[in-house]
Design a protein around this motif. Structure first.
Motif, PDB file in Angstrom:
ATOM      1  N   ALA A  40       0.850  -1.206   0.000  1.00 38.69           N
ATOM      2  CA  ALA A  40       0.000   0.000   0.000  1.00 38.69           C
ATOM      3  C   ALA A  40       0.877   1.243   0.000  1.00 38.69           C
ATOM      4  O   ALA A  40       0.700   2.146  -0.829  1.00 38.69           O
ATOM      5  CB  ALA A  40      -0.931  -0.016   1.216  1.00 38.69           C
ATOM      6  N   GLY A  97       0.805 -15.219   0.118  1.00 38.53           N
ATOM      7  CA  GLY A  97       0.631 -16.386  -0.748  1.00 38.53           C
ATOM      8  C   GLY A  97       0.958 -16.109  -2.198  1.00 38.53           C
ATOM      9  O   GLY A  97       1.148 -17.041  -2.990  1.00 38.53           O
ATOM     10  N   VAL A 108      -1.025 -14.883  -4.500  1.00 38.75           N
ATOM     11  CA  VAL A 108      -2.132 -15.121  -5.434  1.00 38.75           C
ATOM     12  C   VAL A 108      -2.771 -13.772  -5.787  1.00 38.75           C
ATOM     13  O   VAL A 108      -3.164 -13.020  -4.888  1.00 38.75           O
ATOM     14  CB  VAL A 108      -3.212 -16.036  -4.812  1.00 38.75           C
ATOM     15  CG1 VAL A 108      -4.279 -16.382  -5.853  1.00 38.75           C
ATOM     16  CG2 VAL A 108      -2.583 -17.294  -4.230  1.00 38.75           C
ATOM     17  N   GLY A 115      -1.518  -4.600   9.094  1.00 41.60           N
ATOM     18  CA  GLY A 115      -1.954  -5.158  10.374  1.00 41.60           C
ATOM     19  C   GLY A 115      -0.971  -4.863  11.491  1.00 41.60           C
ATOM     20  O   GLY A 115      -1.142  -5.327  12.625  1.00 41.60           O
ATOM     21  N   MET A 116       0.081  -4.091  11.192  1.00 41.74           N
ATOM     22  CA  MET A 116       1.153  -3.907  12.172  1.00 41.74           C
ATOM     23  C   MET A 116       0.993  -2.572  12.889  1.00 41.74           C
ATOM     24  O   MET A 116       1.953  -1.830  13.076  1.00 41.74           O
ATOM     25  CB  MET A 116       2.489  -4.023  11.461  1.00 41.74           C
ATOM     26  CG  MET A 116       2.539  -5.351  10.724  1.00 41.74           C
ATOM     27  SD  MET A 116       4.028  -5.602   9.829  1.00 41.74           S
ATOM     28  CE  MET A 116       5.149  -5.707  11.168  1.00 41.74           C
TER      29      MET A 116
END
Ligand SMILES: Cc1cc2nc3c(=O)[nH]c(=O)nc-3n(C[C@H](O)[C@H](O)[C@H](O)COP(=O)(O)OP(=O)(O)OC[C@H]3O[C@@H](n4cnc5c(N)ncnc54)[C@H](O)[C@@H]3O)c2cc1C
Length: 436
Positions: free
Chosen positions: A47, A79, A81, A246-247
């Motif tokens: 991001a 992952g 994907v 998420g950190m």
């Protein structure tokens, strides 16, 4: 149990498949001065880097601060994907906003996929190694629902997918675990750590400034702009973009109260040689349809990269490797004796509605976060949307305004998340038993 991730100013990348196959790291020096800029970005994941690239390309003076190293968090250990959509279910978006807005939102997510692909190709980013196809599979018989889904995607979104019968699926993925498949020829998988490093380097080439091992510690109003402090320096800027994934670490308390860090896990086997073709005969990445899904793919160096599991407690089980081995051998018993080379965890940032926050929080302070488990396409598009907003007063991000800040439930949030996952897993197990 140990914490899934801890930042420290001297931390280096965790040993993963990605770090074993990475291009050289950025090695940007920490900030040690007082500097000025137009835009300061906090967090060097996909991001933050996407925002930095788009804004620098548009001529803005940009500084990016990363507490550890570029793409040290989820963006460098996922992952791999890549496909359209968001972490929130498409049907839930349709129900909340109606078909017209749901299509606009889906189109943005597809634009994110296109950005990733086109930057990789046009900027010749090294080591991203895109491999075609993604294949969604069910663990119980569900042909009618999958065919309805394909028809709906074509009619309502103009997006083409192919149905894969059980017989064909079992030729592509040699296990009797799965029954029906939906193949997305526009999906692919890739090395997202190398994408981040390549795009960061391009941004530097255009004049963007990156500081690694530089945690943003505090922010305050200063004159007409903002002052950010770091352990050994400070930045005076007009705009701040928060991209901590998420950190979250208390840097912006209001945003932190509205984000839930969720832990999830990945493992990579040793290179499998011919055994790789014996278990999977497609280049596609494979993802099952459960909420806490298993996803896997054969990497260019012919390992099985396998991901799955979720926890709201953001903890890494002590026996993680064993758990991952059990999960992958339950689908491919043929792999019982293969060696596991690396196992790791990562933190996702989720809003309760599972959609990203792309909005101005206050006074030139923007959020570009909450990408959840769908960040590799969502990161690039929110970078573009925020750059449009700051550079030309663009309004495209406003289509996401209905997904405003939503309280994370404080200490009950992780418990609620785990309860939802367990409940869904129970339901899915029942379907697996009922529709074998
Ligand atoms: C195991 C795993 C598998 C996944 N698989 C997929 C997948 O297959 N496909 C997909 O699309 N998505 C996947 N995802 C999700 C995707 O990786 C994330 O949504 C995305 O990478 C989030 O990017 P981000 O930039 O928001 O956050 P991150 O990549 O986590 O970056 C945030 C950065 O902010 C830094 N930071 C935090 N606080 C500060 C501070 N105060 N000062 C400076 N820096 C700070 C951190 O060090 C970190 O580097 C997966 C995620 C995980 C963890």
């Amino acid at each position: 149990m140990t914490q899934t991730q801890t930042n420290s100013s001297t931390a280096s990348y965790r040993d993963t498949y990605y770090t074993r196959t990475m291009v050289p790291s950025l090695d940007a020096a920490p900030l040690t001065d007082r500097i000025e800029t137009e835009v300061c970005i906090i967090g060097g994941g996909i991001a933050g880097i996407s925002c930095a690239y788009e804004l620098t390309k548009a001529g803005r003076a940009v500084v990016l601060l990363e507490a550890d190293q570029i793409a040290w968090g989820a963006s460098g250990r996922n992952g791999g994907v890549v496909g359209p959509g968001f972490a929130a279910d498409g049907a839930a978006i349709e129900k909340k906003l109606g078909m017209k807005t749901a299509k606009q939102i889906f189109d943005l997510s597809q634009e994110g996929v296109d950005i990733f692909r086109s930057y990789t190709e046009t900027l010749a980013l090294p080591g991203v190694d895109m491999r075609p196809g993604s294949l969604s599979v069910t663990r119980y018989r569900d042909a009618q629902a999958m065919q309805d889904y394909i028809r709906h995607k074509a009619d309502a979104y103009g997006y083409q997918l192919d149905y894969i019968s059980t017989e064909k699926l079992r030729e592509m993925v040699r296990t009797d675990r799965y029954f029906d498949g939906v193949y997305d020829p526009q999906g692919f998988h890739a090395h997202s750590l190398n994408y981040c490093l390549g795009l960061a380097r391009e941004t530097q080439r255009l004049g963007g400034r990156f500081f690694e091992n530089t945690r943003a510690v505090s922010m305050s109003r200063h004159g007409a702009g903002h002052l950010i402090t770091t352990p050994a320096g400070s930045i005076q800027c007009q705009n701040i973009i928060l991209c901590q994934g998420g950190m979250v670490d208390g840097f912006h308390k209001r945003l932190q109260r509205n984000l839930l860090p969720i832990g999830t896990f990945v493992t990579a086997t040793e290179p499998l040689g011919d055994l790789a073709d014996e278990i999977i005969s497609t280049t596609a990445a494979i993802v099952d349809t459960r909420m806490a899904c298993d996803y896997f793919r054969i990497t260019p160096d012919r390992r099985l990269l396998w991901g799955g599991g979720m926890t709201g407690m953001a903890l890494e089980p002590a026996n993680l490797e064993q758990q991952m081995r059990r999960a992958l051998t339950s689908v491919f018993p043929q792999l019982a004796d293969v060696k596991i080379d690396a196992t790791w965890s990562g933190l996702l940032g989720y809003a309760r509605h599972r959609m990203p926050y792309v909005c101005e929080l206050h006074d030139g302070v923007w959020a570009a976060t909450g990408l959840g488990g769908h960040g590799i396409n969502v990161g690039p598009i929110i970078g573009r949307l925020i750059a449009e907003a700051l550079v030309e007063n663009g309004q495209r991000h406003k289509v996401l305004d209905s997904y405003g800040l939503t309280w994370n439930g404080s200490m009950f949030g992780p418990l609620a998340a785990d309860t939802v996952y367990y409940w869904e897993a129970l339901k899915e197990r029942y379907f697996e038993w009922r529709y074998r």
